[in-house]
Design a protein around this motif. Structure first.
Motif, PDB file in Angstrom:
ATOM      1  N   ILE A 188       0.860  -1.183   0.000  1.00  0.00           N
ATOM      2  CA  ILE A 188       0.000   0.000   0.000  1.00  0.00           C
ATOM      3  C   ILE A 188       0.895   1.230   0.000  1.00  0.00           C
ATOM      4  N   ILE A 189       0.765   2.036  -1.023  1.00  0.00           N
ATOM      5  CA  ILE A 189       1.684   3.154  -1.250  1.00  0.00           C
ATOM      6  C   ILE A 189       0.971   4.483  -1.027  1.00  0.00           C
ATOM      7  N   ASP A 190       1.673   5.383  -0.339  1.00  0.00           N
ATOM      8  CA  ASP A 190       1.209   6.766  -0.179  1.00  0.00           C
ATOM      9  C   ASP A 190      -0.207   6.811   0.382  1.00  0.00           C
ATOM     10  N   SER A 191      -0.374   6.220   1.541  1.00  0.00           N
ATOM     11  CA  SER A 191      -1.687   6.192   2.168  1.00  0.00           C
ATOM     12  C   SER A 191      -1.834   7.369   3.129  1.00  0.00           C
ATOM     13  N   LYS A 192      -2.666   7.200   4.153  1.00  0.00           N
ATOM     14  CA  LYS A 192      -2.942   8.271   5.112  1.00  0.00           C
ATOM     15  C   LYS A 192      -1.650   8.728   5.779  1.00  0.00           C
ATOM     16  N   GLY A 193      -1.446  10.040   5.834  1.00  0.00           N
ATOM     17  CA  GLY A 193      -0.210  10.581   6.381  1.00  0.00           C
ATOM     18  C   GLY A 193       0.975  10.368   5.466  1.00  0.00           C
ATOM     19  N   ARG A 194       0.693  10.020   4.193  1.00  0.00           N
ATOM     20  CA  ARG A 194       1.720   9.772   3.174  1.00  0.00           C
ATOM     21  C   ARG A 194       2.616   8.610   3.549  1.00  0.00           C
ATOM     22  N   ARG A 195       2.071   7.677   4.344  1.00  0.00           N
ATOM     23  CA  ARG A 195       2.818   6.497   4.735  1.00  0.00           C
ATOM     24  C   ARG A 195       2.536   5.346   3.778  1.00  0.00           C
ATOM     25  N   SER A 196       3.521   4.495   3.620  1.00  0.00           N
ATOM     26  CA  SER A 196       3.370   3.269   2.840  1.00  0.00           C
ATOM     27  C   SER A 196       3.623   2.079   3.755  1.00  0.00           C
ATOM     28  N   ARG A 197       3.094   0.929   3.383  1.00  0.00           N
ATOM     29  CA  ARG A 197       3.288  -0.264   4.203  1.00  0.00           C
ATOM     30  C   ARG A 197       3.044  -1.514   3.372  1.00  0.00           C
ATOM     31  N   VAL A 198       3.538  -2.620   3.861  1.00  0.00           N
ATOM     32  CA  VAL A 198       3.209  -3.928   3.306  1.00  0.00           C
ATOM     33  C   VAL A 198       2.261  -4.593   4.292  1.00  0.00           C
ATOM     34  N   ALA A 199       1.022  -4.766   3.876  1.00  0.00           N
ATOM     35  CA  ALA A 199       0.002  -5.349   4.752  1.00  0.00           C
ATOM     36  C   ALA A 199      -0.081  -6.854   4.508  1.00  0.00           C
ATOM     37  N   VAL A 200       0.053  -7.620   5.567  1.00  0.00           N
ATOM     38  CA  VAL A 200       0.012  -9.078   5.494  1.00  0.00           C
ATOM     39  C   VAL A 200      -1.380  -9.555   5.902  1.00  0.00           C
TER      40      VAL A 200
END
Length: 303
Positions: A188-200
């Motif tokens: 997930i790229i450029d989400s809330k607060g401009r944060r990205s993460r790999v969601a498992v």
């Protein structure tokens, strides 16, 4: 210590070092005597006796091999509070948590123990969080097994599987989906607060892996060819067609995200501590690793 747990708690509560009827709590604090283990009124004594009796009965039924207070641990205490959450209000659960802490302290004094516990107040039957209630697993399955439009079906399944926000679903590309040997995840790229993460995902079943593979092999580059507002509308219409709009009136996707959070917590908790599991869920939801307050708002049953 005593014949059974109920009797052991009875002795600790009535220990003169703990039971200080008629004394003033404020005077004790002013003299620096401390009051964390002290019981100053008959009402408090009665409440603790009743609570300890209930806890002892539950322990006898669920953990019959635990017969000594010294063998009771944090997990037993938290599990009992979670059990009471099925029928008690939030206010009552806060009171019960304070009783549990008091029992730990009086028993430490009476029996020379060093028991420590960090307990979380579970959500009661009347809990309504910031984003509404958690959607029942059975309601999610009912939605997925109904004849709902494809966009709604994919959105619900991805949110349930990965905890996606509506805005994140609208940006999702098929290349963001990863089907690994031991799990499945999405970037997930450029989400809330401009944060990205790999969601498992908590779901690594063949059926879910097949669903994701079909998405990756489908036409186009994006998972959805419509904007996130339209995805949300599709989900709301699907819920309406299944008679669930009134039950989850605040927001549909956040109710599904809560179900994801609980599923993920249950899965991760099997091999990790409670605090690590809460922190992990917080990260997977797109919040900081130490935003336990956020995680508690999503996870209904912490143990």
């Amino acid at each position: 210590m005593g014949r059974n747990l109920k009797y052991q708690y009875y002795n600790a509560i009535n220990d003169p070092r703990n039971l200080r009827l008629g004394e003033s709590k404020h005077s004790a604090k002013a003299q620096g005597l401390g009051s964390s283990n002290r019981i100053f009124s008959y009402a408090d004594r009665k409440n603790l006796l009743n609570f300890s009796a209930s806890f002892s009965s539950w322990m006898r039924e669920v953990h019959p091999n635990v017969r000594m207070i010294k063998d009771i641990n944090h997990s037993h205490m938290q599990s009992f509070l979670n059990y009471k959450a099925q029928t008690c209000s939030n206010k009552t659960l806060k009171t019960y948590t304070s009783y549990m802490y008091k029992l730990v302290r009086v028993c430490n004094v009476t029996y020379g123990l060093h028991t420590q516990a960090t307990l979380h107040v579970p959500h009661g039957k009347d809990f309504v969080g910031r984003y509404g209630v958690m959607m029942d697993y059975s309601d999610i399955e009912s939605l997925l097994n109904s004849n709902i439009p494809r966009n709604a079906y994919v959105a619900i399944r991805l949110s349930y599987g990965f905890g996606c926000r509506i805005s994140e679903l609208g940006k999702l590309h098929k290349d963001d989906i990863a089907i690994n040997d031991d799990n499945v995840s999405i970037h997930i790229i450029d989400s809330k607060g401009r944060r990205s993460r790999v969601a498992v995902s908590w779901d690594n079943s063949p059926a879910f892996r097949g669903f994701l593979l079909d998405l990756k092999n489908g036409p186009g580059h994006r998972v959805f060819e419509i904007k996130h507002e339209s995805i949300n509308q599709a989900v709301r219409r699907a819920m309406g067609s299944c008679g669930l709009s009134g039950k989850y009136s605040k927001t549909s996707i956040h109710s599904i995200r809560k179900a994801y959070a609980q599923r993920l917590f249950d899965s991760y908790r099997q091999s990790h501590t409670m605090d690590d599991s809460v922190s992990y869920v917080s990260r997977m939801l797109g919040h900081g690793a130490h935003r336990d307050d956020i995680a508690h708002a999503y996870i209904q049953n912490i143990y």
